[in-house]
Design a protein around this motif. Structure first.
Motif, PDB file in Angstrom:
ATOM      1  N   VAL A  18      -6.223  -1.626   1.905  1.00 30.01           N
ATOM      2  CA  VAL A  18      -7.038  -0.681   2.852  1.00 30.01           C
ATOM      3  C   VAL A  18      -7.572  -1.624   3.984  1.00 30.01           C
ATOM      4  O   VAL A  18      -7.635  -1.277   5.210  1.00 30.01           O
ATOM      5  N   LEU A  19      -8.102  -2.936   3.500  1.00 29.20           N
ATOM      6  CA  LEU A  19      -8.518  -3.902   4.856  1.00 29.20           C
ATOM      7  C   LEU A  19      -7.514  -4.106   5.730  1.00 29.20           C
ATOM      8  O   LEU A  19      -7.662  -4.113   6.940  1.00 29.20           O
ATOM      9  N   GLU A  20      -6.231  -4.403   5.277  1.00 28.46           N
ATOM     10  CA  GLU A  20      -5.377  -4.768   6.181  1.00 28.46           C
ATOM     11  C   GLU A  20      -4.805  -3.527   6.990  1.00 28.46           C
ATOM     12  O   GLU A  20      -4.905  -3.835   8.304  1.00 28.46           O
ATOM     13  N   ASP A  79     -14.878   1.648   9.839  1.00 30.35           N
ATOM     14  CA  ASP A  79     -15.988   0.903   9.322  1.00 30.35           C
ATOM     15  C   ASP A  79     -16.191   1.899   7.849  1.00 30.35           C
ATOM     16  O   ASP A  79     -16.684   0.925   6.902  1.00 30.35           O
ATOM     17  N   PHE A  80     -16.169   3.084   7.823  1.00 29.05           N
ATOM     18  CA  PHE A  80     -16.564   3.739   6.664  1.00 29.05           C
ATOM     19  C   PHE A  80     -15.641   3.596   5.458  1.00 29.05           C
ATOM     20  O   PHE A  80     -15.936   3.277   4.506  1.00 29.05           O
ATOM     21  N   TYR A  81     -14.247   3.400   5.867  1.00 27.94           N
ATOM     22  CA  TYR A  81     -13.229   3.221   4.687  1.00 27.94           C
ATOM     23  C   TYR A  81     -13.310   1.957   4.429  1.00 27.94           C
ATOM     24  O   TYR A  81     -13.099   1.482   3.111  1.00 27.94           O
ATOM     25  N   ARG A  82     -13.551   1.009   5.371  1.00 30.80           N
ATOM     26  CA  ARG A  82     -13.980  -0.386   4.956  1.00 30.80           C
ATOM     27  C   ARG A  82     -14.674  -0.759   3.918  1.00 30.80           C
ATOM     28  O   ARG A  82     -14.841  -1.364   3.207  1.00 30.80           O
ATOM     29  N   LEU A  85      -8.926   7.635  -2.303  1.00 27.28           N
ATOM     30  CA  LEU A  85      -9.021   6.851  -1.151  1.00 27.28           C
ATOM     31  C   LEU A  85      -7.761   6.834  -0.313  1.00 27.28           C
ATOM     32  O   LEU A  85      -7.890   6.850   0.987  1.00 27.28           O
ATOM     33  N   LEU A  86      -6.666   6.403  -1.077  1.00 32.29           N
ATOM     34  CA  LEU A  86      -5.286   6.217  -0.383  1.00 32.29           C
ATOM     35  C   LEU A  86      -5.064   7.377   0.412  1.00 32.29           C
ATOM     36  O   LEU A  86      -4.415   7.364   1.473  1.00 32.29           O
ATOM     37  N   GLY A  87      -5.089   8.441  -0.491  1.00 31.77           N
ATOM     38  CA  GLY A  87      -4.711   9.832  -0.026  1.00 31.77           C
ATOM     39  C   GLY A  87      -5.324  10.212   1.346  1.00 31.77           C
ATOM     40  O   GLY A  87      -4.737  10.539   2.240  1.00 31.77           O
ATOM     41  N   VAL A  88      -6.834  10.188   1.293  1.00 35.38           N
ATOM     42  CA  VAL A  88      -7.442  10.712   2.291  1.00 35.38           C
ATOM     43  C   VAL A  88      -6.931   9.713   3.584  1.00 35.38           C
ATOM     44  O   VAL A  88      -6.834  10.068   4.913  1.00 35.38           O
ATOM     45  N   LEU A  89      -6.978   8.261   3.356  1.00 33.12           N
ATOM     46  CA  LEU A  89      -6.722   7.437   4.487  1.00 33.12           C
ATOM     47  C   LEU A  89      -5.155   7.638   4.872  1.00 33.12           C
ATOM     48  O   LEU A  89      -4.932   7.572   6.271  1.00 33.12           O
ATOM     49  N   ALA A  90      -4.142   7.926   3.937  1.00 32.96           N
ATOM     50  CA  ALA A  90      -2.998   8.241   4.573  1.00 32.96           C
ATOM     51  C   ALA A  90      -2.711   9.409   5.439  1.00 32.96           C
ATOM     52  O   ALA A  90      -2.323   9.502   6.393  1.00 32.96           O
TER      53      ALA A  90
END
Lengths: 216, 216
Positions: B124-126, B107-110, B12-17
């Motif tokens: 992630v929320l931050e 919204d999806f990641y949240r 999750l952190l990877g896709v978000l980064a």
């Protein structure tokens, strides 16, 4: 502060604010040439730092009662032309431009900032403070040259071309903006003062080329 | 944290980064279509905010013992394809994408972040917290539509196309990454839970389209 002085301050903050905005653009564009995700992120971080500076400068322009867009407008054409005429065609050319080109510009703005009253002097020196990202460019360029010596000659030529274009464009900008020209002439005192200013900037440029492993 | 859980966190952190890095790229590119220097600077600021988030996420990946580039790599192709297939052709399309597209993704990641243990949930929320730049997009789009009503239909179609592409790409990413799929299935509890998650995301999307003055 006299009205003429305030005009020169607005000019300097205006050109610098636009310089940061174009630097952002160009670094963001060059980031896409990065061979690795790490390199791409490093250049994107340099770009983001320029925007933080841009915001500080426009906030100060508003404080001074100036419209940031109007303060930047007289300088957009000269800076756009500079970037158009020095568009890197490789990742390494982009890094040399980020390090050598931005370093030269920062030295020049820093010299002029010395003639400003505070808080503008302090603000300009602060936004020009090296953010440490330059180390990345130095490491990458040196590693590439170590792997392929032929790169050194080509990149050294590129560095010299950057300086040539930067000097031509700066002279044109100063010639067209009397308040900036007055600020520099009054600040340096005389022709010998201007000569010393140019010498300091040239020396620092030579040091940066050497740091990259390039013949100045 | 079990090894499987840690794997899902890294995913999750990877896709978000990588999402933040591509968002930077795209916003920086779209900034060039701005009709004014103010608009260009506004989009550049949004881009810079994405890089700050990217840096926070990669720092956390390093803390977890993961290599950020390796963590991002499995997701580069899907995200690049999404951006290639939804490249704005006008300044206003760029703004709608920045507001509607990024809002939907956030919204999806949240929702998924809610299934993570702290400190990753909080992180992630931050980084997804709205930075207030969205107001700019809303103001610009509403003003443009007020000046030319025909824009509303075209931009509404564009908004719907963005959602369609986003859903297609997200489904493909989840289908290809078992650890992410497990995280979502376990987190939501059952099919009804997944249904409610999709409903919440869809409702928020509808609200954003309305905020822009567009029919969802």
């Amino acid at each position: 502060m006299s009205e003429a002085d305030q005009g020169a301050v607005v000019d300097l903050l205006g050109v610098l604010a636009y310089a940061e905005l174009t630097a952002f653009d160009r670094l963001a564009e060059d980031a896409r040439m990065a061979p690795t995700l790490t390199g791409r992120a490093a250049l994107a971080r340099m770009a983001a730092a320029e925007i933080t500076h841009h915001v500080r400068l426009t906030e100060r322009l508003v404080e001074l009662g100036a419209d940031p867009s109007a303060a930047m407008a007289p300088f957009t054409s000269a800076l756009d032309t500079f970037h158009e005429s020095t568009r890197p065609s490789t990742w390494l050319e982009g890094l040399v431009k980020a390090y050598v080109g931005d370093g030269l510009a920062a030295d020049f703005y820093r010299e002029i900032a010395e003639f400003l009253p505070d808080p503008d002097r302090a603000l300009v020196l602060e936004v020009l403070d090296d953010t440490g990202h330059a180390d990345f460019a130095v490491r990458e360029v040196r590693a590439a040259i170590a792997a392929d010596r032929r790169l050194a000659g080509r990149l050294a030529l590129w560095g010299r071309r950057l300086v040539g274009e930067a000097i031509t464009r700066s002279q044109a900008v100063i010639a067209e903006h009397d308040r900036l020209a007055d600020l520099i002439v009054t600040g340096t005192g005389d022709l010998a003062g201007i000569g010393r200013l140019i010498e300091r900037i040239t020396d620092a440029h030579t040091e940066r080329m050497k740091a990259l492993g390039l013949r100045p």
